[in-house]
Design a protein around this motif. Sequence first.
Motif, mmCIF file in Angstrom:
data_model
loop_
_atom_site.group_PDB
_atom_site.id
_atom_site.type_symbol
_atom_site.label_atom_id
_atom_site.label_comp_id
_atom_site.label_asym_id
_atom_site.label_seq_id
_atom_site.Cartn_x
_atom_site.Cartn_y
_atom_site.Cartn_z
ATOM 1 N N CYS A 63 0.828 -1.211 0.000
ATOM 2 C CA CYS A 63 0.000 0.000 0.000
ATOM 3 C C CYS A 63 0.862 1.261 0.000
ATOM 4 C CB CYS A 63 -0.959 -0.004 1.192
ATOM 5 S SG CYS A 63 -2.297 -1.202 1.022
ATOM 6 N N LEU A 64 1.991 1.231 0.700
ATOM 7 C CA LEU A 64 2.906 2.367 0.685
ATOM 8 C C LEU A 64 3.473 2.587 -0.716
ATOM 9 C CD1 LEU A 64 4.828 1.831 4.036
ATOM 10 C CD2 LEU A 64 3.243 3.692 3.499
ATOM 11 N N ALA A 65 3.838 1.502 -1.397
ATOM 12 C CA ALA A 65 4.366 1.610 -2.759
ATOM 13 C C ALA A 65 3.298 2.125 -3.716
ATOM 14 C CB ALA A 65 4.891 0.254 -3.229
ATOM 15 N N GLU A 70 0.824 6.537 -6.942
ATOM 16 C CA GLU A 70 -0.340 7.397 -7.193
ATOM 17 C C GLU A 70 0.055 8.864 -7.119
ATOM 18 O OE1 GLU A 70 -3.556 6.439 -4.516
ATOM 19 O OE2 GLU A 70 -3.593 4.353 -5.181
ATOM 20 N N GLU A 71 0.940 9.178 -6.197
ATOM 21 C CA GLU A 71 1.347 10.569 -5.991
ATOM 22 C C GLU A 71 2.392 11.038 -6.996
ATOM 23 O OE1 GLU A 71 3.390 13.225 -2.464
ATOM 24 O OE2 GLU A 71 2.089 11.557 -1.900
ATOM 25 N N HIS A 72 3.376 10.175 -7.306
ATOM 26 C CA HIS A 72 4.520 10.585 -8.128
ATOM 27 C C HIS A 72 4.575 9.913 -9.496
ATOM 28 C CE1 HIS A 72 6.189 12.706 -4.698
ATOM 29 N NE2 HIS A 72 6.008 11.620 -3.961
ATOM 30 N N GLY A 73 3.697 8.970 -9.763
ATOM 31 C CA GLY A 73 3.744 8.228 -11.017
ATOM 32 C C GLY A 73 4.615 6.993 -10.891
ATOM 33 N N HIS A 74 4.411 6.053 -11.814
ATOM 34 C CA HIS A 74 5.175 4.799 -11.801
ATOM 35 C C HIS A 74 6.613 5.032 -12.264
ATOM 36 C CE1 HIS A 74 1.769 2.223 -10.927
ATOM 37 N NE2 HIS A 74 1.059 2.868 -11.849
ATOM 38 N N THR A 97 9.203 -0.484 -10.898
ATOM 39 C CA THR A 97 10.202 -0.924 -9.920
ATOM 40 C C THR A 97 9.815 -0.587 -8.486
ATOM 41 O OG1 THR A 97 11.443 1.130 -10.240
ATOM 42 C CG2 THR A 97 12.094 -0.775 -11.584
ATOM 43 N N VAL A 98 8.765 0.225 -8.306
ATOM 44 C CA VAL A 98 8.325 0.607 -6.962
ATOM 45 C C VAL A 98 7.193 -0.290 -6.475
ATOM 46 C CG1 VAL A 98 7.327 2.454 -5.557
ATOM 47 C CG2 VAL A 98 9.065 2.990 -7.268
#
Length: 108
Positions: A63-65, A70-74, A97-98
């Motif tokens: 969920c953190l990833a 969601e905030e910074h893009g993939h 990769t995140v």
Amino acid sequence: MKTGFVHEVHVVIYCDRCGDIYSENGTEGICFTSVHQAVNYLNARSAGVGWLYDGDKVICDGCLAAARCEEHGHSYPDTWQTVTRLLGISTRSRTCTVCGIPEIEALP
């Protein structure tokens, strides 16, 4: 001395967002004797496993990833993997990769 079947109460950690159970072997949750013990254990281990306890909520590494993406893009690598499937249908894909979410495109 306890013997036979004994009913006992324990604490198990679940993610407040997705409900995933905190586990170190991938299948079974860890049983703690108190919430205090669970919080101390999670705080001591969180840097290595990625779970976060902010004093109110418990958030799992997945969920953190996902929240970060969601905030910074993939964050996809520049290279793609191409696969040719049955009947000659080809696709190419790459994985963030995140968070591990794949991006898949059909090829002509």
